[in-house]
Design an enzyme around this catalytic site. Structure first.
Site, PDB file in Angstrom:
ATOM      1  N   CYS A   1      -6.107   6.102   7.541  1.00 19.44           N
ATOM      2  CA  CYS A   1      -5.374   5.040   6.797  1.00 19.44           C
ATOM      3  C   CYS A   1      -4.243   4.334   7.616  1.00 19.44           C
ATOM      4  O   CYS A   1      -3.393   5.176   8.178  1.00 19.44           O
ATOM      5  CB  CYS A   1      -4.589   5.837   5.674  1.00 19.44           C
ATOM      6  SG  CYS A   1      -3.635   4.721   4.624  1.00 19.44           S
TER       7      CYS A   1
ATOM      8  N   GLU B   1     -10.621  -0.382  -2.370  1.00 25.28           N
ATOM      9  CA  GLU B   1     -10.502   0.781  -1.391  1.00 25.28           C
ATOM     10  C   GLU B   1     -11.453   2.007  -1.909  1.00 25.28           C
ATOM     11  O   GLU B   1     -11.082   2.266  -3.123  1.00 25.28           O
ATOM     12  CB  GLU B   1      -8.942   1.195  -1.245  1.00 25.28           C
ATOM     13  CG  GLU B   1      -8.426   0.795   0.116  1.00 25.28           C
ATOM     14  CD  GLU B   1      -7.106   1.398   0.208  1.00 25.28           C
ATOM     15  OE1 GLU B   1      -7.068   2.618   0.350  1.00 25.28           O
ATOM     16  OE2 GLU B   1      -6.044   0.819   0.298  1.00 25.28           O
ATOM     17  N   ARG B   2     -12.305   2.535  -1.296  1.00 24.90           N
ATOM     18  CA  ARG B   2     -12.768   3.824  -1.592  1.00 24.90           C
ATOM     19  C   ARG B   2     -11.623   4.697  -1.848  1.00 24.90           C
ATOM     20  O   ARG B   2     -10.667   5.016  -1.072  1.00 24.90           O
ATOM     21  CB  ARG B   2     -13.415   3.952  -0.334  1.00 24.90           C
ATOM     22  CG  ARG B   2     -14.506   5.256  -0.462  1.00 24.90           C
ATOM     23  CD  ARG B   2     -15.409   5.480   0.987  1.00 24.90           C
ATOM     24  NE  ARG B   2     -14.318   5.981   2.034  1.00 24.90           N
ATOM     25  CZ  ARG B   2     -14.589   6.605   3.083  1.00 24.90           C
ATOM     26  NH1 ARG B   2     -16.142   6.846   3.349  1.00 24.90           N
ATOM     27  NH2 ARG B   2     -13.785   6.851   4.170  1.00 24.90           N
TER      28      ARG B   2
ATOM     29  N   CYS C   1      -4.541  -2.915   2.951  1.00 26.04           N
ATOM     30  CA  CYS C   1      -5.185  -1.914   3.777  1.00 26.04           C
ATOM     31  C   CYS C   1      -5.456  -2.058   4.980  1.00 26.04           C
ATOM     32  O   CYS C   1      -5.802  -3.179   5.732  1.00 26.04           O
ATOM     33  CB  CYS C   1      -6.693  -2.071   3.056  1.00 26.04           C
ATOM     34  SG  CYS C   1      -7.664  -0.448   3.897  1.00 26.04           S
TER      35      CYS C   1
ATOM     36  N   ASN D   1       0.845  -0.955  -0.047  1.00 25.78           N
ATOM     37  CA  ASN D   1      -0.133  -0.009  -0.014  1.00 25.78           C
ATOM     38  C   ASN D   1       1.026   1.260  -0.071  1.00 25.78           C
ATOM     39  O   ASN D   1       1.606   1.402   0.760  1.00 25.78           O
ATOM     40  CB  ASN D   1      -0.751  -0.007   1.299  1.00 25.78           C
ATOM     41  CG  ASN D   1      -2.121   0.822   1.129  1.00 25.78           C
ATOM     42  OD1 ASN D   1      -2.648   0.814   2.280  1.00 25.78           O
ATOM     43  ND2 ASN D   1      -2.574   1.112   0.031  1.00 25.78           N
TER      44      ASN D   1
ATOM     45  N   ASN E   1     -15.162   0.947   2.360  1.00 26.58           N
ATOM     46  CA  ASN E   1     -14.136   0.125   1.800  1.00 26.58           C
ATOM     47  C   ASN E   1     -14.764  -1.500   1.804  1.00 26.58           C
ATOM     48  O   ASN E   1     -15.436  -1.556   2.739  1.00 26.58           O
ATOM     49  CB  ASN E   1     -13.002   0.092   2.680  1.00 26.58           C
ATOM     50  CG  ASN E   1     -12.253   1.662   2.534  1.00 26.58           C
ATOM     51  OD1 ASN E   1     -11.580   1.908   1.621  1.00 26.58           O
ATOM     52  ND2 ASN E   1     -12.435   2.291   3.484  1.00 26.58           N
TER      53      ASN E   1
HETATM   54  N1  LIG Z   1      -5.119   2.223   2.805  1.00 27.14           N
HETATM   55  C1  LIG Z   1      -5.636   2.644   4.000  1.00 27.14           C
HETATM   56  C2  LIG Z   1      -7.063   3.211   3.919  1.00 27.14           C
HETATM   57  C3  LIG Z   1      -7.231   4.571   3.439  1.00 27.14           C
HETATM   58  C4  LIG Z   1      -8.860   4.982   3.657  1.00 27.14           C
HETATM   59  C5  LIG Z   1      -9.780   4.667   2.526  1.00 27.14           C
HETATM   60  N2  LIG Z   1      -9.183   4.487   1.299  1.00 27.14           N
HETATM   61  C6  LIG Z   1     -10.999   5.272   2.817  1.00 27.14           C
HETATM   62  O1  LIG Z   1     -11.168   6.363   2.130  1.00 27.14           O
HETATM   63  O2  LIG Z   1     -11.734   4.938   3.550  1.00 27.14           O
HETATM   64  C7  LIG Z   1      -5.574   1.784   5.300  1.00 27.14           C
HETATM   65  O3  LIG Z   1      -4.360   1.300   5.267  1.00 27.14           O
HETATM   66  O4  LIG Z   1      -6.009   1.798   6.071  1.00 27.14           O
END
Ligand SMILES: N[C@@H](CCC[C@H](N)C(=O)O)C(=O)O
EC number: 5.1.1.7
Length: 279
Positions: A93, A208-209, A218, A32, A190
């Site tokens: 995140c 992923e959103r 994630c 990620n 997500n």
């Molecule tokens: N990659 C992240 C999650 C990031 C936030 C997600 N895309 C959202 O907008 O809800 C992680 O490692 O938690």
């Protein structure tokens, strides 16, 4: 004549003034990946969604799942400001938080221990050997258990669903259908698809959103899967191994009923390269 050259000069000068060099660092946590920017001087144009999207673009920019600003905070070591690769600021995140701790360590902002503030509140973290970062996540007080799925918020919203044949599952298509479907409305969620490996190990793949695609890992998703699997009785373990597409993570917690505290997300967070980009 003089006036015309003055006009031409001021036109080109104003174009030059708009150019700016941005120093960035690239990090990844189990695949990620994130663009990190030291914004302690507040120089970064945070309102420029198109710029953030371009910096994260894998063809026209640096390329990443998200962009993170490290900023000053009066009460903690630093502030985390997180943007998804679509350019929008978003919720927590987990992998980004772990990478930001490694970045703060590299900059000398912290020394192996950190306390920082993010959109979901206060976080503690520690830096171990071999670039392993352990990050405390928020407590989870509500787990919605449905017949076909579980929903919980681990700093970001997560739909968790056990599926057959995870290896060949169409994560992008099925994830998008759930993310944009009636369940989660405009805000979306997500989406994690899960397979049980053994009592203490689960594999997951996450849509992923904000990236609007499957990512290699994630962190808030891995945390959600570990807690959900315990909450629905798939395991009674409180330290759970998670296989993600980009590596391995461990999530541990204390449990009292459906309340989960002392939640820790642990895994590698690695510096990839640094550079300068002209915008
Ligand atoms: N990659 C992240 C999650 C990031 C936030 C997600 N895309 C959202 O907008 O809800 C992680 O490692 O938690």
């Amino acid at each position: 004549m003089i006036n015309i050259s003055l006009i031409i000069c001021s036109y080109f000068c104003s174009i030059n003034v708009k150019k700016m060099q941005i120093e960035f660092y690239k990090y990844q946590g189990t695949g990620n990946d994130f663009v990190m920017i030291d914004n302690r001087t507040n120089f970064f144009p945070k309102e420029d969604i198109k710029l953030i999207e371009r910096l994260c673009n894998r063809r026209f920019g640096i390329g990443a799942d998200g962009l993170i600003l490290l900023e000053n905070d009066t009460e903690t070591d630093f502030r985390m400001v997180y943007y998804n690769s679509d350019g929008n600021q978003s919720s927590m995140c987990g992998n980004g938080g772990r990478c930001l701790v490694a970045f703060a360590n590299q900059l000398g902002v912290i020394k192996d221990e950190a306390t920082f503030i993010a959109t979901d509140g206060l976080h503690h973290a520690s830096v171990g050997d071999d670039a392993i970062i352990s990050l405390q996540m928020i407590d989870v007080d509500e787990v919605q258990k449905k017949d076909a799925y579980t929903f919980l918020d681990t700093g970001s919203p997560h739909h968790v669903q056990i599926v057959d044949d995870l290896e060949h599952y169409n994560v992008k298509e099925n994830g998008a259908a759930i993310r944009y479907g009636q369940l989660y409305g405009e805000k979306g969620s997500n989406v994690n698809f899960v397979k049980k490996v053994d009592d203490g190990t689960f594999s997951l793949r996450t849509y992923e959103r904000g990236v609007e695609d499957e990512t290699l890992a994630c962190g808030t998703g891995a945390t959600a899967v570990a807690i959900a699997m315990n909450a629905i009785g798939e395991t009674d373990k409180t330290s759970i191994n998670l296989n993600v597409e980009g590596g391995k993570l461990v999530v541990s917690f204390d449990k009292l009923g459906d309340h989960f505290t002392n939640v820790f997300l642990t895994g590698p967070a690695k510096f990839v390269f640094k550079g300068t980009i002209e915008i």
